[in-house]
Design an enzyme around this catalytic site. Structure first.
Site, mmCIF file in Angstrom:
data_model
loop_
_atom_site.group_PDB
_atom_site.id
_atom_site.type_symbol
_atom_site.label_atom_id
_atom_site.label_comp_id
_atom_site.label_asym_id
_atom_site.label_seq_id
_atom_site.Cartn_x
_atom_site.Cartn_y
_atom_site.Cartn_z
ATOM 1 N N ASP A 387 0.860 -1.175 0.000
ATOM 2 C CA ASP A 387 0.000 0.000 0.000
ATOM 3 C C ASP A 387 0.905 1.236 0.000
ATOM 4 O O ASP A 387 2.092 1.146 0.316
ATOM 5 C CB ASP A 387 -0.888 -0.035 1.252
ATOM 6 C CG ASP A 387 -1.781 1.188 1.351
ATOM 7 O OD1 ASP A 387 -2.332 1.596 0.315
ATOM 8 O OD2 ASP A 387 -1.918 1.740 2.460
ATOM 9 N N LYS A 504 -15.103 6.766 -2.225
ATOM 10 C CA LYS A 504 -13.950 7.673 -2.282
ATOM 11 C C LYS A 504 -14.361 9.129 -2.033
ATOM 12 O O LYS A 504 -13.774 10.056 -2.564
ATOM 13 C CB LYS A 504 -13.190 7.538 -3.615
ATOM 14 C CG LYS A 504 -12.657 6.129 -3.824
ATOM 15 C CD LYS A 504 -11.588 6.074 -4.869
ATOM 16 C CE LYS A 504 -11.090 4.650 -5.076
ATOM 17 N NZ LYS A 504 -10.460 4.077 -3.894
ATOM 18 N N ASP A 748 -1.945 -0.600 6.056
ATOM 19 C CA ASP A 748 -2.243 -0.087 7.398
ATOM 20 C C ASP A 748 -3.702 0.293 7.586
ATOM 21 O O ASP A 748 -4.126 0.582 8.694
ATOM 22 C CB ASP A 748 -1.360 1.132 7.710
ATOM 23 C CG ASP A 748 -1.702 2.329 6.834
ATOM 24 O OD1 ASP A 748 -2.225 2.123 5.722
ATOM 25 O OD2 ASP A 748 -1.444 3.476 7.259
ATOM 26 N N ASP A 752 -7.090 -2.274 3.412
ATOM 27 C CA ASP A 752 -6.021 -3.240 3.130
ATOM 28 C C ASP A 752 -6.292 -4.606 3.754
ATOM 29 O O ASP A 752 -5.634 -5.589 3.411
ATOM 30 C CB ASP A 752 -4.675 -2.719 3.679
ATOM 31 C CG ASP A 752 -4.267 -1.397 3.047
ATOM 32 O OD1 ASP A 752 -4.388 -1.282 1.819
ATOM 33 O OD2 ASP A 752 -3.844 -0.495 3.779
#
Length: 1049
Positions: A387, A504, A748, A752
């Site tokens: 990531d 988003k 994190d 993920d």
């Protein structure tokens, strides 16, 4: 967060007036809740008796003496702390099972067989002799010492692992005395009002009293089901485990936000009771332990086979054809040599030791390894999917640039330009920007650090919201009447859709508190998020002076160009929008409000763009170079914009090529149809040029199986941008499916977690979300990316060293000793190495020298080798056995046998006077009496023993390096210094001296001093073995494609 509780907040101000009414009940409530003696004794009954989900929200606050805005008062907290910490007690250890495992585990069960048979040989099968009894005592000592060592190593490894786990601080946000504060999760008490955000672990059992419309829980730890469970305020089932208005300990908030009132802590939670019901956790073998256990089974079967064969040959052949050659007692004792000869007793000890070594090294790096198998798997890693935010970058985001349609600012110049302006009103757009940045924000300051400077305050929230919160807190423009306190007092938040990886964007609905002014909009819908997602929903744009104009195609192009420019510099770009709407009706269900907001997501006014910088971690770039040199491909998988991701990928060294391919190049590549059975062949060749690729989430969604074959089999550098959590997981699964890849994922965030679970190794940052840390197998507590190459090296080193241990132990233990037994049974000569010497050698000389190999440092080329293929590269393969039986062993045992014959020849007993003698070896043989012949055999056996022990020096020094010469990696100085090798060598000679010259050993086991020349000659044999291996390595280095190199282990 949506204020969708079933009751309005009582009281005014801080609500202390109402709290008095609640407080009068506290004595009765606490009396009811705390006594454990009155709780149902059966955990299942206790779970069934939970009813917190069935009562109304008002009743929840009343029952637990709490308040929606004040929470618990300090005095109530102090009283309830007496109930104990919010910690679940670990399941009890069944010590008798562990003890049995120590006593009979590894090769100890073979030692038990040998011990029992030796006792039988002493009585009743044969005449009692001190020798047989001595061997029996030695065997039981071996068992005791081995069991003790296994227990010590296990305890030490567990202790180190516990100390690392204690470094993880589980925190929780609670409301106490009217302030939100962050406390240790262990300090939560019943009645606390906890605040949960996406990514948080639920710290205690709680009843949900406020919830956002998109609230979702991950209950997989509790139920085993991976589907997200929607949250609710009202009960959906009478069953506490199935209702959706309870947040249970150790589950996770994966989406949305909520408030909950704690009704159970520690062992009284559902998880605590389930742990109590389930008992001890099952022990799982690590990968290396499985390999060694498989090897142990093979060796044990071979040992038992040859042991039985030896006894069978005695029973059906030697006893009848050569009566007197052996007694039943001596036949059993000699055959025990087969059991001990094949047992590399040092191997299980070294495996156990490796766990401690690894745990200690990981502890120094502050890396939490949940299972030590992770380290072994890291040694096989061939692809690392990382990531970006918070993993490759520092996660310390700061607002750097602000842009309106007609002006661009850096943060530093805002106040200066406004102050110098003749009319500050020309920058009125800052008021709208400030409103959205502050009110459409999921982050909050911790009340305990509110007195500190803005940059030093603790914030609960994701990095993007944190950056905007710090920016809005420090943005004060008196000329425009802008300051934080006025803004927060002027608006009340009514509804919120938190940011998630699919939308988003984040949405907040706020009402103005004072609507006395005319022509002032009272309700605003505020939205912030990804420009490429929100641009299509915008119909107008705000200029810097505050006027609204239509959003033309030219204006869209202006913003798009600005976004590309900032993104190419590695900045994360957000667009801030707003829209006046009609006031939302009170009492509407959260889902209806959410649907209403989705319908309003059009004709937004674009206020401005914000550029947020997040610099790469300083340790990432050098670490990336090491990882890539180790043959590991590194891919970036992020939800960020394509150009931002590409810019950061170039900065950290993931993308090194100037030309970067896209989906069109993948589709244009000729893709041959590959059978799923041949997917393991799909990988870039060593001769292929390095090729780079960038794909978006939209591209990933459209990829076919043939496209994936091209991507995984052709490209070394890949950036996956704008990906959703589901797409991240699909990427991992498609890579794992091809090329025999072992895939690691670093991350994190909540988004993920699916990929971390799907990977062979999940690596989470210590500062990451609780969901990510739970899904990962390895946690970098210091967020130290440089720990990853260290862990890869450690995984390779553990495997490498265990392979060296196996290669060292076999030539002497399983070959030279076995040849002594074989010569005795089949060639009819006296046994050249008696059973005591075989047992003693296996559990002392061999072990003491093999342990030094576990402390070997990495070879210089360890991180230049290709990753190990977990499917095909085993700990013991045909190459290893070739070196054991046809190289090292084939030099060692003939040397030892030659010394045996040389000594007997010096006393007039030629080769033919020694072999095939069977029962002729007795009083008068070749003119010698039985006492003299026994003396010759005793000394000859000691010579054979010493030759094997010292000859292994050559093997030990040879197996320390796979290809490098000892001249570049000697054990005394330099980068590969290992003084334990010298200690082991000295120790093995001292053991020989004690055995040969100790009066007690001479009396019981028939050991004897040996002539000086037989102490010196074995050193030349060891040197010969070392020189032969140095020659082999020289050929391998000079001709890496030769037949000798192909045979190399």
């Amino acid at each position: 967060m949506a204020d969708t509780t079933s009751s309005a907040e009582p009281g005014s101000g801080k609500g202390y007036g109402i709290q008095i009414a609640y407080r009068t009940l506290s004595g009765r409530v606490e009396e009811k809740q705390t006594p454990s003696a009155k709780s149902p004794p059966d955990p299942a009954d206790a779970i069934a008796s939970i009813d917190a989900h069935l009562i109304s929200v008002d009743e929840v606050y009343t029952r637990y003496s709490s308040h929606p805005t004040v929470g618990l008062e300090l005095a109530a907290v102090r009283r309830r702390e007496r109930d104990g910490k919010n910690i679940i007690s670990p399941p009890p250890t069944v010590y008798w099972k562990k003890t049995l495992n120590y006593i009979f585990g590894g090769f100890n069960f073979l030692m038990w067989i040998a011990f029992i048979l030796t006792i039988l040989s002493y009585q009743p099968l044969g005449p009692p002799t001190a020798f047989v009894l001595g061997v029996a005592v030695l065997l039981i000592l071996v068992i005791i010492v081995s069991a003790g060592f296994y227990a010590l190593v296990d305890w030490n490894a567990s202790r180190i692992m516990k100390s690392i786990k204690s470094l993880i601080a589980h925190e929780a946000a609670v409301i106490r005395d009217g302030n939100q504060q962050i406390i240790e999760a262990a300090d939560i008490v019943v009645g606390d009002v906890a605040v949960l955000n996406a990514g948080d672990r639920v710290p205690a059992d709680m009843r949900v009293v406020q919830a956002s419309s998109d609230l979702r829980f991950d209950r997989s730890l509790l139920t085993g089901e991976s589907d997200m469970i929607p949250g609710a305020i009202d009960a959906t089932s009478d069953n506490a485990l199935e209702t959706r208005n309870l947040a249970l300990t150790s589950t996770f908030v994966v989406q949305g936000t909520c408030h909950g009132v704690v009704f159970a802590t520690g062992d009284r939670t559902v998880m605590g009771r389930l742990v109590k019901m389930s008992g001890e956790t099952k022990f799982k073998l690590t990968t290396i332990q499985k390999e060694v256990w498989f090897f142990t089974k093979i060796i044990s079967c071979l040992a038992l086979f040859f042991f039985c064969l030896s006894l069978l040959l005695y029973g059906v052949w030697l006893r009848t054809s050569y009566p007197g050659f052996d007694t039943p007692s001596s036949a059993i004792v000699n055959a025990i040599g087969c059991l001990t000869a094949f047992v590399p007793q040092g191997l299980p000890i070294c495996v156990a030791l490796s766990l401690t070594v690894v745990a200690r090294r990981m502890a120094k790096r502050q890396v939490l390894v949940k299972n030590l198998a992770t380290i072994e798997t890291l040694g096989c890693m061939s692809v690392l999917c990382s990531d970006k935010t918070g993993t490759l970058t520092a996660g310390k985001m700061m607002v750097e640039n602000i842009a309106f349609l007609d002006d661009v600012f850096t943060v530093e110049e805002i106040n200066d330009r406004v102050t110098k302006a003749s009319d500050p009103a020309v920058f009125s757009a800052f008021k709208a920007l400030h409103q959205i940045a502050r009110l459409c924000n999921g982050a909050k300051f911790d009340a305990t650090t509110i007195h500190l400077p803005v940059q030093d305050r603790t914030i609960k929230g994701d990095p993007t919201d944190t950056a905007l919160l710090r920016f809005s807190e420090s943005l004060s423009i008196p000329e425009l009447g802008m300051d934080v306190s006025t803004l927060e007092q002027g608006y009340q938040k009514k509804f919120e859709i938190p940011f998630n990886s699919r939308n988003k964007w984040m949405l907040s609905v706020v009402n103005t508190v004072n609507t006395a002014e005319k022509n002032v909009e009272s309700t605003w819908m505020l939205v912030k998020g990804a420009p490429d997602v929100l641009f299509p929903s915008c119909g107008s744009v705000l200029q810097s002076d505050g006027t609204v104009v239509p959003l033309t195609s030219r204006a869209r192009q202006t913003f798009a160009t600005l976004q590309e420019d900032w993104s190419s510099r590695g900045q994360r770009v957000l667009v801030l929008c707003r829209k006046p709407i009609e006031e939302v009706k009170a009492g509407l269900p959260p889902n209806d409000v959410e649907n209403l907001m989705y319908s309003e997501m059009c004709d937004l006014t674009l206020v401005g763009l914000i550029g947020i910088c997040d610099p790469p971690r300083p340790d990432v770039s050098p670490s990336m170079a090491i990882i890539r040199r180790a043959g590991v491909r590194v891919f970036m998988v992020t939800g960020d914009f394509k150009l931002t991701a590409l810019a950061i990928a170039r900065q950290v060294g993931i993308i090194t090529q100037h030309v970067v391919d896209t989906i069109q190049d993948v589709r244009a590549a000729a893709s041959e149809k590959v059978s799923p059975k041949d997917y393991y062949l799909i990988k870039p060749s060593d001769d292929d040029p390095i090729r780079s690729l960038v794909l978006t989430g939209e591209d990933v969604a459209s990829l076919t199986s043939f496209d994936w074959n091209v991507i995984v089999g052709t490209y070394t550098e890949i950036v996956f941008a704008r990906t959703t959590p589901d797409q991240k997981m699909r990427i991992v699964e498609e890579i794992k499916l091809r090329g025999d890849n072992t895939v690691a994922v670093t991350g994190d965030g909540v988004n993920d977690a699916p990929a971390l679970k799907a990977a062979d190794i999940g690596v989470a940052m210590g500062s990451g979300s609780d969901v990510a840390k739970e899904a990962a197998a390895l946690i970098l507590l210091k967020n130290d990316f440089a720990s990853i190459p260290v862990a890869i090296q450690m995984g390779r080193l553990v495997f490498d060293n265990l392979k060296k241990v196996t290669l060292y132990l076999m030539p002497a233990g399983s070959y030279s000793e076995f040849m002594a037994v074989l010569a005795n049974v089949l060639l009819g000569m006296q046994i050249p190495m008696n059973s005591y010497q075989q047992v003693c050698y296996c559990i002392t000389n061999d072990v003491i020298m093999s342990i030094s190999l576990m402390y070997e440092k990495p070879e210089s080329d360890l991180m230049q080798r290709k990753p190990r293929n977990a499917r095909t590269d085993r700990l013991t393969d045909w190459r290893l056995f070739f070196h054991v039986y046809l190289f090292y062993g084939l030099m060692l045992w003939p040397c030892a046998m030659a010394m045996w014959f040389l000594y007997l020849n010096q006393h007039g007993l030629s080769f033919y006077n020694v072999i095939l003698t069977f029962n002729q070896w007795g009083d008068g043989w070749q003119g010698y009496g039985i006492d003299q012949l026994t003396e010759f055999v005793d000394v000859g056996q000691c010579i054979y023993y010493v030759t094997v022990a010292i000859g292994q020096y050559g093997t030990l020094l040879s197996v320390r390096n796979r290809r490098v010469s000892i001249l570049q990696s000697n054990p005394l100085w330099g980068p590969r210094r290992n003084l334990l090798v010298l200690v082991g060598m000295t120790g093995t000679v001292l053991i020989c001296i004690v055995n040969l010259y100790g009066a007690g050993f001479q009396q019981v086991f028939g050991t004897r001093p040996i002539p000086g020349m037989f102490w010196g000659l074995p050193f030349t044999f060891a040197l010969g073995i070392l020189l032969m291996d140095e020659s082999r390595k020289a050929i391998v280095r000079k001709y890496p494609k030769s037949f000798i190199a192909w045979l190399a282990w």
